[in-house]
Motif scaffolding. Structure first.
Motif, PDB file in Angstrom:
ATOM      1  N   ASN A  34       0.838  -0.610  -0.426  1.00  0.00           N
ATOM      2  CA  ASN A  34       0.174   0.063   0.067  1.00  0.00           C
ATOM      3  C   ASN A  34       0.661   1.736   0.221  1.00  0.00           C
ATOM      4  OD1 ASN A  34      -2.765  -1.010  -0.299  1.00  0.00           O
ATOM      5  ND2 ASN A  34      -2.496  -1.175   2.477  1.00  0.00           N
ATOM      6  N   LEU A  35       2.200   0.771  -0.244  1.00  0.00           N
ATOM      7  CA  LEU A  35       2.932   2.055  -0.180  1.00  0.00           C
ATOM      8  C   LEU A  35       3.397   2.947  -1.271  1.00  0.00           C
ATOM      9  CD1 LEU A  35       4.616   4.368   1.712  1.00  0.00           C
ATOM     10  CD2 LEU A  35       6.471   2.231   1.898  1.00  0.00           C
ATOM     11  N   LEU A  36       3.671   4.165  -1.958  1.00  0.00           N
ATOM     12  CA  LEU A  36       4.486   4.078  -2.436  1.00  0.00           C
ATOM     13  C   LEU A  36       5.649   5.222  -2.215  1.00  0.00           C
ATOM     14  CD1 LEU A  36       5.217   4.153  -5.963  1.00  0.00           C
ATOM     15  CD2 LEU A  36       3.630   6.186  -6.406  1.00  0.00           C
ATOM     16  N   THR A  37       6.688   5.090  -2.629  1.00  0.00           N
ATOM     17  CA  THR A  37       7.947   6.230  -2.303  1.00  0.00           C
ATOM     18  C   THR A  37       8.215   6.676  -3.237  1.00  0.00           C
ATOM     19  OG1 THR A  37       9.752   4.949  -2.014  1.00  0.00           O
ATOM     20  CG2 THR A  37       8.812   4.545   0.033  1.00  0.00           C
ATOM     21  N   LEU A  38       8.340   8.181  -3.474  1.00  0.00           N
ATOM     22  CA  LEU A  38       9.138   9.024  -3.840  1.00  0.00           C
ATOM     23  C   LEU A  38      10.456   9.181  -3.558  1.00  0.00           C
ATOM     24  CD1 LEU A  38       6.053  10.936  -5.097  1.00  0.00           C
ATOM     25  CD2 LEU A  38       7.195   9.052  -6.151  1.00  0.00           C
ATOM     26  N   ASP A  39      11.879   9.807  -4.025  1.00  0.00           N
ATOM     27  CA  ASP A  39      12.550  10.741  -3.697  1.00  0.00           C
ATOM     28  C   ASP A  39      13.016  11.811  -4.582  1.00  0.00           C
ATOM     29  OD1 ASP A  39      14.508   9.257  -5.098  1.00  0.00           O
ATOM     30  OD2 ASP A  39      15.121   9.169  -3.398  1.00  0.00           O
ATOM     31  N   PHE A  40      13.774  12.550  -4.614  1.00  0.00           N
ATOM     32  CA  PHE A  40      14.848  13.361  -5.629  1.00  0.00           C
ATOM     33  C   PHE A  40      15.921  13.455  -5.156  1.00  0.00           C
ATOM     34  CE2 PHE A  40      11.951  15.743  -2.199  1.00  0.00           C
ATOM     35  CZ  PHE A  40      13.329  16.733  -1.428  1.00  0.00           C
ATOM     36  N   SER A  41      16.141  13.659  -6.761  1.00  0.00           N
ATOM     37  CA  SER A  41      17.788  14.437  -6.694  1.00  0.00           C
ATOM     38  C   SER A  41      17.780  15.684  -5.076  1.00  0.00           C
ATOM     39  CB  SER A  41      18.409  15.364  -8.137  1.00  0.00           C
ATOM     40  OG  SER A  41      19.273  15.076  -8.383  1.00  0.00           O
ATOM     41  N   CYS A  42      19.261  15.094  -4.959  1.00  0.00           N
ATOM     42  CA  CYS A  42      19.656  15.982  -3.551  1.00  0.00           C
ATOM     43  C   CYS A  42      20.128  16.849  -3.600  1.00  0.00           C
ATOM     44  CB  CYS A  42      18.529  15.290  -1.923  1.00  0.00           C
ATOM     45  SG  CYS A  42      18.863  16.651  -0.565  1.00  0.00           S
ATOM     46  N   SER A  87      14.249   4.364  -3.946  1.00  0.00           N
ATOM     47  CA  SER A  87      12.320   4.633  -3.605  1.00  0.00           C
ATOM     48  C   SER A  87      11.872   3.661  -4.543  1.00  0.00           C
ATOM     49  CB  SER A  87      12.609   6.360  -3.738  1.00  0.00           C
ATOM     50  OG  SER A  87      12.969   6.807  -5.219  1.00  0.00           O
ATOM     51  N   ASP A  88      10.289   4.273  -4.846  1.00  0.00           N
ATOM     52  CA  ASP A  88       9.633   3.488  -6.168  1.00  0.00           C
ATOM     53  C   ASP A  88      10.494   4.742  -7.524  1.00  0.00           C
ATOM     54  OD1 ASP A  88       8.684   1.096  -5.175  1.00  0.00           O
ATOM     55  OD2 ASP A  88       7.570   2.903  -3.552  1.00  0.00           O
ATOM     56  N   ILE A  89       9.890   5.883  -7.333  1.00  0.00           N
ATOM     57  CA  ILE A  89      10.317   6.632  -8.526  1.00  0.00           C
ATOM     58  C   ILE A  89      11.544   7.963  -7.535  1.00  0.00           C
ATOM     59  CG2 ILE A  89       9.181   8.260 -10.143  1.00  0.00           C
ATOM     60  CD1 ILE A  89       6.719   6.796 -10.117  1.00  0.00           C
ATOM     61  N   THR A  90      12.294   8.738  -8.156  1.00  0.00           N
ATOM     62  CA  THR A  90      13.520   9.722  -8.723  1.00  0.00           C
ATOM     63  C   THR A  90      12.633  10.891  -9.383  1.00  0.00           C
ATOM     64  OG1 THR A  90      14.879   8.053  -7.435  1.00  0.00           O
ATOM     65  CG2 THR A  90      15.232  10.406  -7.708  1.00  0.00           C
ATOM     66  N   VAL A 144      10.691  21.332 -16.741  1.00  0.00           N
ATOM     67  CA  VAL A 144      10.239  19.249 -16.985  1.00  0.00           C
ATOM     68  C   VAL A 144      11.380  18.547 -15.420  1.00  0.00           C
ATOM     69  CG1 VAL A 144      11.132  18.537 -18.268  1.00  0.00           C
ATOM     70  CG2 VAL A 144      11.355  20.421 -19.802  1.00  0.00           C
ATOM     71  N   SER A 145      10.298  17.764 -15.735  1.00  0.00           N
ATOM     72  CA  SER A 145      10.847  16.749 -14.386  1.00  0.00           C
ATOM     73  C   SER A 145      11.775  15.568 -14.953  1.00  0.00           C
ATOM     74  CB  SER A 145       9.907  16.530 -13.736  1.00  0.00           C
ATOM     75  OG  SER A 145       8.678  16.670 -13.118  1.00  0.00           O
ATOM     76  N   LEU A 146      12.724  15.265 -13.998  1.00  0.00           N
ATOM     77  CA  LEU A 146      13.425  14.439 -15.202  1.00  0.00           C
ATOM     78  C   LEU A 146      12.593  12.734 -13.692  1.00  0.00           C
ATOM     79  CD1 LEU A 146      15.919  12.680 -16.107  1.00  0.00           C
ATOM     80  CD2 LEU A 146      16.938  13.185 -14.466  1.00  0.00           C
ATOM     81  N   VAL A 147      12.648  11.846 -14.311  1.00  0.00           N
ATOM     82  CA  VAL A 147      11.633  10.580 -13.853  1.00  0.00           C
ATOM     83  C   VAL A 147      12.734   9.261 -13.750  1.00  0.00           C
ATOM     84  CG1 VAL A 147       9.427   9.613 -13.800  1.00  0.00           C
ATOM     85  CG2 VAL A 147       9.434  12.255 -13.954  1.00  0.00           C
ATOM     86  N   LEU A 148      12.730   9.177 -12.669  1.00  0.00           N
ATOM     87  CA  LEU A 148      13.820   7.690 -12.683  1.00  0.00           C
ATOM     88  C   LEU A 148      12.609   6.502 -12.220  1.00  0.00           C
ATOM     89  CD1 LEU A 148      17.030   8.456 -11.611  1.00  0.00           C
ATOM     90  CD2 LEU A 148      16.108   9.142 -13.965  1.00  0.00           C
TER      91      LEU A 148
END
Ligand SMILES: Cc1cc2nc3c(=O)[nH]c(=O)nc-3n(C[C@H](O)[C@H](O)[C@H](O)COP(=O)(O)OP(=O)(O)OC[C@H]3O[C@@H](n4cnc5c(N)ncnc54)[C@H](O)[C@@H]3O)c2cc1C
Length: 403
Positions: free
Chosen positions: A182-190, A277-280, A300-304
């Protein structure tokens, strides 16, 4: 230097709050260090159970318990909603992902400003309440037990979307002890956190300068000069409803140069191509030179997509975002934190020494390198329309090849 109960040196703590989330004795509190960063303090109620050490994302012994994944898919993504694009830092990936994953019952975790310009990891229920979580706040959040709250929601069978820095997501995984359907994790370039103390002082200085109360602040202002300029443009919202855009914000310059960066972030073990994470998400810097057919002006987003779950979500984004698959290496070329940690400035100590007697603004100005001919040319270059920038880049590259 003495180690914290979490098994790391105090300078290595990023203040994620995982130790506070898991402590059965409730003996962890946070206090500010001399640079204004949150660091944990353990009371004598501690019984040395070791739970905090096993949940600390900065403890090297825990890295082997986390699953790092090479992205399965790399994309450029731009929201088709003008409203979402305007309210997001990059291409609106966070809001669009939330739209496809969440229903009215889903709990969404992210970072919001508190009334006094501190940042906190907060949660909202349902998409309609997501607005305060949007946009980057380049400041260390005040630690709380967000990870424990997310665990509670998941235990009750609720769906949870958790967005945060890579270390915050690693902390969540350690607190949960694994993944959850039930969990979706998103992180980002930091790039790393800026000091909350420096940010608050800057806001106070600006209030004095404008002689009015600031009630809102945007770290990324792209409405007038577009995406590329959003990395130096901020906006102040005042109590009387007026708004001032600052195209060359000095705080931003100090942040990008890492003058007041969290010490732990310079050694971040998560600033790498393999993700937890699931998506960066990230800013897609340089996309206009890779693909001139893309309308890059509003962000524009970069999505991994790093996991199967992440790939399934990206598949569903195709209706609401203009998405194109890309190659990993050229896409991350201008995005250092997806390759290695951004180091703190060698002037960090001088900056913190300077703000003891001078303003934040003056302290940053004093440490910026003098303007060169190249910096003047680049400034004019970035004011040109993107099409002209591309044509000039091709021309200069052509000349260089002929030499
Ligand atoms: C401290 C920090 C450093 C960053 N450094 C880079 C970088 O070097 N390169 C790069 O490409 N991108 C960086 N980003 C990410 C980038 O600025 C955008 O946030 C990201 O691309 C998502 O933008 P968006 O348009 O999809 O949505 P947005 O709506 O802008 O999403 C912002 C997301 O970030 C979360 N967030 C905001 N502030 C914080 C915070 N302080 N702590 C935890 N979560 C937060 C929000 O909850 C939301 O989920 C950084 C973000 C932060 C907060």
């Amino acid at each position: 230097m003495d180690k914290l109960k979490t098994g790391i040196g105090i300078e290595d703590c990023s203040g994620c709050g995982a130790c506070q989330s898991v402590c059965p004795q409730k003996c962890v509190s946070f206090e500010k260090d001399q640079y204004g960063f949150n660091k944990p303090k353990f009371s004598d109620k501690c019984v040395d159970c070791g739970l905090c050490a096993r949940s600390c994302p900065q403890n090297a012994a825990n890295l082997s318990r986390l699953e790092f994944k090479r992205p399965e898919g790399v994309y450029s993504a731009v929201s088709k909603s003008a409203e979402i694009l305007a309210e997001s830092s990059s291409g609106g990936a966070f809001s669009e992902i939330a739209k496809v994953f969440c229903d009215d019952e889903t709990v969404i975790f992210g970072a919001a400003f508190d009334g006094d310009f501190s940042v906190k990891i907060d949660c909202v229920e349902g998409l309609n309440n997501i607005a305060p979580l949007r946009k980057s706040k380049y400041v260390q959040p005040e630690p709380n037990i967000a990870h424990a709250r997310a665990k509670e929601f998941l235990k009750k069978g609720r769906r949870v979307l958790y967005a945060g820095t890579p270390c915050q997501i690693a902390a969540l995984r350690l607190v949960l002890g694994g993944d959850n359907p039930n969990l979706l994790t998103l992180d980002f370039s930091c790039h790393g956190f800026g000091s909350p103390m420096v940010f608050r002082r800057y806001i106070e200085e600006k209030q004095r300068e404008f002689s009015k109360k600031i009630v809102g602040f945007s770290f990324r202002e792209k409405a007038r000069r577009g995406f590329n300029y959003s990395v130096t443009s901020t906006a102040f919202l005042f109590e009387d409803g007026s708004r001032v855009v600052n195209f060359k914000d000095i705080l931003y310059k100090g942040f990008v140069r890492a003058f007041f960066k969290c010490d732990a972030c310079s050694k971040c073990p998560y600033a790498r191509g393999e993700r937890i994470s699931d998506i960066t998400m990230a800013d897609f810097w340089g996309i206009e030179f890779m693909d001139s057919s893309l309308q890059a002006g509003k962000g524009v987003s970069l999505v991994l997509a790093n996991t199967k779950k992440g790939m399934e979500i990206v598949e569903k984004l195709k209706d609401s975002m203009s998405i194109k698959e890309r190659e990993f290496s050229p896409s991350v070329k201008k995005n250092t934190p997806l390759i290695s940690p951004v180091k703190a400035s060698p002037f960090r100590e001088r900056f913190f020494e300077s703000i003891k007697t001078d303003t934040v603004e003056n302290s940053i100005r004093k440490l910026l390198p003098p303007k060169t001919l190249k910096s003047h040319i680049l400034r004019i270059f970035y004011l040109l329309p993107v099409r002209m920038q591309i044509a000039m880049t091709k021309f200069v590259r052509g000349l260089a090849r002929r030499k």
